[in-house]
Structures are given as C-alpha cells and as structure tokens.
Design a protein around this motif. Sequence first.
Motif, PDB file in Angstrom:
ATOM      1  N   MET A 125     -48.795 -62.050 -19.146  1.00  0.00           N
ATOM      2  CA  MET A 125     -48.918 -62.059 -20.608  1.00  0.00           C
ATOM      3  C   MET A 125     -49.420 -60.721 -21.144  1.00  0.00           C
ATOM      4  SD  MET A 125     -47.925 -63.977 -23.009  1.00  0.00           S
ATOM      5  CE  MET A 125     -47.893 -63.487 -24.743  1.00  0.00           C
ATOM      6  N   TYR A 126     -50.220 -60.017 -20.343  1.00  0.00           N
ATOM      7  CA  TYR A 126     -50.681 -58.678 -20.737  1.00  0.00           C
ATOM      8  C   TYR A 126     -49.468 -57.777 -20.943  1.00  0.00           C
ATOM      9  CZ  TYR A 126     -53.141 -54.183 -20.490  1.00  0.00           C
ATOM     10  OH  TYR A 126     -53.625 -52.923 -20.776  1.00  0.00           O
ATOM     11  N   TRP A 128     -46.326 -58.879 -21.496  1.00  0.00           N
ATOM     12  CA  TRP A 128     -45.487 -59.399 -22.582  1.00  0.00           C
ATOM     13  C   TRP A 128     -46.020 -59.062 -23.969  1.00  0.00           C
ATOM     14  CZ3 TRP A 128     -40.690 -60.437 -23.260  1.00  0.00           C
ATOM     15  CH2 TRP A 128     -39.898 -60.682 -22.137  1.00  0.00           C
ATOM     16  N   GLU A 129     -47.334 -58.964 -24.089  1.00  0.00           N
ATOM     17  CA  GLU A 129     -47.896 -58.569 -25.395  1.00  0.00           C
ATOM     18  C   GLU A 129     -47.421 -57.179 -25.787  1.00  0.00           C
ATOM     19  OE1 GLU A 129     -51.975 -59.384 -24.640  1.00  0.00           O
ATOM     20  OE2 GLU A 129     -51.820 -61.429 -25.401  1.00  0.00           O
ATOM     21  N   THR A 153     -38.992 -63.767 -15.874  1.00  0.00           N
ATOM     22  CA  THR A 153     -40.447 -64.006 -15.808  1.00  0.00           C
ATOM     23  C   THR A 153     -40.735 -65.488 -15.618  1.00  0.00           C
ATOM     24  OG1 THR A 153     -40.778 -62.142 -17.337  1.00  0.00           O
ATOM     25  CG2 THR A 153     -42.649 -63.591 -16.997  1.00  0.00           C
ATOM     26  N   PRO A 161     -48.764 -68.841 -17.079  1.00  0.00           N
ATOM     27  CA  PRO A 161     -49.486 -67.624 -17.483  1.00  0.00           C
ATOM     28  C   PRO A 161     -49.016 -67.020 -18.811  1.00  0.00           C
ATOM     29  CG  PRO A 161     -47.921 -67.121 -15.737  1.00  0.00           C
ATOM     30  CD  PRO A 161     -47.795 -68.579 -15.992  1.00  0.00           C
ATOM     31  N   LEU A 162     -48.021 -67.640 -19.461  1.00  0.00           N
ATOM     32  CA  LEU A 162     -47.485 -67.054 -20.696  1.00  0.00           C
ATOM     33  C   LEU A 162     -47.931 -67.851 -21.914  1.00  0.00           C
ATOM     34  CD1 LEU A 162     -43.787 -66.429 -19.554  1.00  0.00           C
ATOM     35  CD2 LEU A 162     -45.617 -64.745 -19.679  1.00  0.00           C
ATOM     36  N   SER A 163     -48.222 -67.154 -23.007  1.00  0.00           N
ATOM     37  CA  SER A 163     -48.441 -67.845 -24.294  1.00  0.00           C
ATOM     38  C   SER A 163     -47.084 -67.908 -24.985  1.00  0.00           C
ATOM     39  CB  SER A 163     -49.425 -67.083 -25.183  1.00  0.00           C
ATOM     40  OG  SER A 163     -50.563 -66.743 -24.443  1.00  0.00           O
ATOM     41  N   LEU A 164     -46.316 -68.941 -24.652  1.00  0.00           N
ATOM     42  CA  LEU A 164     -44.942 -69.004 -25.152  1.00  0.00           C
ATOM     43  C   LEU A 164     -44.887 -69.118 -26.666  1.00  0.00           C
ATOM     44  CD1 LEU A 164     -43.315 -71.158 -22.345  1.00  0.00           C
ATOM     45  CD2 LEU A 164     -42.789 -68.780 -22.892  1.00  0.00           C
ATOM     46  N   LYS A 166     -46.283 -67.376 -28.668  1.00  0.00           N
ATOM     47  CA  LYS A 166     -46.189 -66.020 -29.241  1.00  0.00           C
ATOM     48  C   LYS A 166     -44.790 -65.432 -29.054  1.00  0.00           C
ATOM     49  CE  LYS A 166     -51.000 -64.605 -28.604  1.00  0.00           C
ATOM     50  NZ  LYS A 166     -51.907 -63.747 -27.807  1.00  0.00           N
ATOM     51  N   LEU A 167     -44.046 -65.956 -28.083  1.00  0.00           N
ATOM     52  CA  LEU A 167     -42.745 -65.369 -27.747  1.00  0.00           C
ATOM     53  C   LEU A 167     -41.568 -66.123 -28.370  1.00  0.00           C
ATOM     54  CD1 LEU A 167     -43.495 -64.590 -23.987  1.00  0.00           C
ATOM     55  CD2 LEU A 167     -43.596 -63.008 -25.920  1.00  0.00           C
TER      56      LEU A 167
END
Length: 214
Positions: A125-126, A128-129, A153, A161-164, A166-167
């Motif tokens: 996520m780091y 992906w941000e 990913t 591990p992802l904040s989906l 946000k995506l």
Amino acid sequence: EPAGMDYFCEQVQQKDVGRRMQVGQELLEYLSDPARSPDLEQDQQRLDKVIDELTGWVNSSNFKVALLGLDVLGAFVDRLSGRFKPYIGTVLSPLIDRMGDAKDQVREQAQNLILKLMYEAAPPMYIWERLAVGFKHKNYRSREGVCLCLIATLNIYGAQPLSLSKLVPHLCTAFGDSNSQVRDAAILAIVEVYRHVGEKVRIDLTKRGIHPGR
C-alpha cells in the motif's frame, strides 16, 4: 584495483550508449557479490547520485539502456531491500512512464520492478499510495499498465495489505476512459477486486453511481 562506488558514480553519468551498456554490466556484477561491494553504502550522497543517474537511464529513449537501467535498479533493490525505501519516490515516476512504453519487454520489466519494490523495499500500500497518480497519466498505455499492475498485486498479495477503498474510485474513473484498452483493463481490475472482496465492491460501485447493469 576492482571498481568501487566512486568509479560507478562517475561512470553512470556517461551519455554514450556503448559505455552505458558496459558500465551497467559491471554494476550488475559488483552488486551481485557483497564481498566485492563493501563500499556500497559508505557514502549516502554518492549512493543517492548513482540511483538518480540510473533513474535517468530508465527514462532513456534507447530501449536497451532503459532495460539495463531497470535491471540495475532491481539489483540495488535486492541488495538494499528495506533501505531502498527512500528512493521509491524517485524511481516510481519513470517506472509509471515505462509501463506505457511501446515495447512489451520494457512495460513488463517496469511492472516487475514495481512488484519487486512491494516485496522487498516497502509494503504494497505504501507503493500504491505513490503509484495511484498513474491512473491519470497522459499516456493511455501507462494508465492501462497501472490497472494491470493492480491485478498482478492482488494476485500476489491478495486484498489484505491494500486499502482498496482508495483505489476503486480510480478504477471507476477509468471505466469512462477515452481509450478502450484502459476501460477493459479497469474492468478486469474490478473483477479481480470482486474476486477478493465479494459483494462489498458491488455495493461500493452502486454508491458511486455505476449503473447496476454494468
């Protein structure tokens, strides 16, 4: 006297393609053997300079130089692992550009290096941000590449591990992209998200005004 970081700091600044090809190979050999490269991290500024210059290689219009730059940066990630984290901001921008390259091999290698960063240098996520800006890239292939990178990913790391949340909004925007390949890749990415999180994503899409039929 075997080549050390002072030598490479000077040599990576060369603009001649033949010279770059030679120095790149030397650097790969130097990085592959910790016994040969004890001075790798002795001087932080020198290391910064080498990685900065290699980022320029990745941006090169010569695809062989670009590929070699990607290889060498990958070798730095292997050696430095978590200590490569400060350079992520520097390298991601050219990597997003290269995911839009005309050559398949360059696009693939750029994506592989992004995935390597998630594995070795910082949490997914780091990355992906900082990668999400690619959804708005001027090159349609880069926008498509970012969608494809999200699929990769999810395949490797799952949704955990992802904040989906946000995506997903970026993917929703990409549904209306002017390019059909980007639209298709965004739909594939949403299907992948759905595979991992199920109904939550359908509800989320409805809230965002995506037609239920879609």
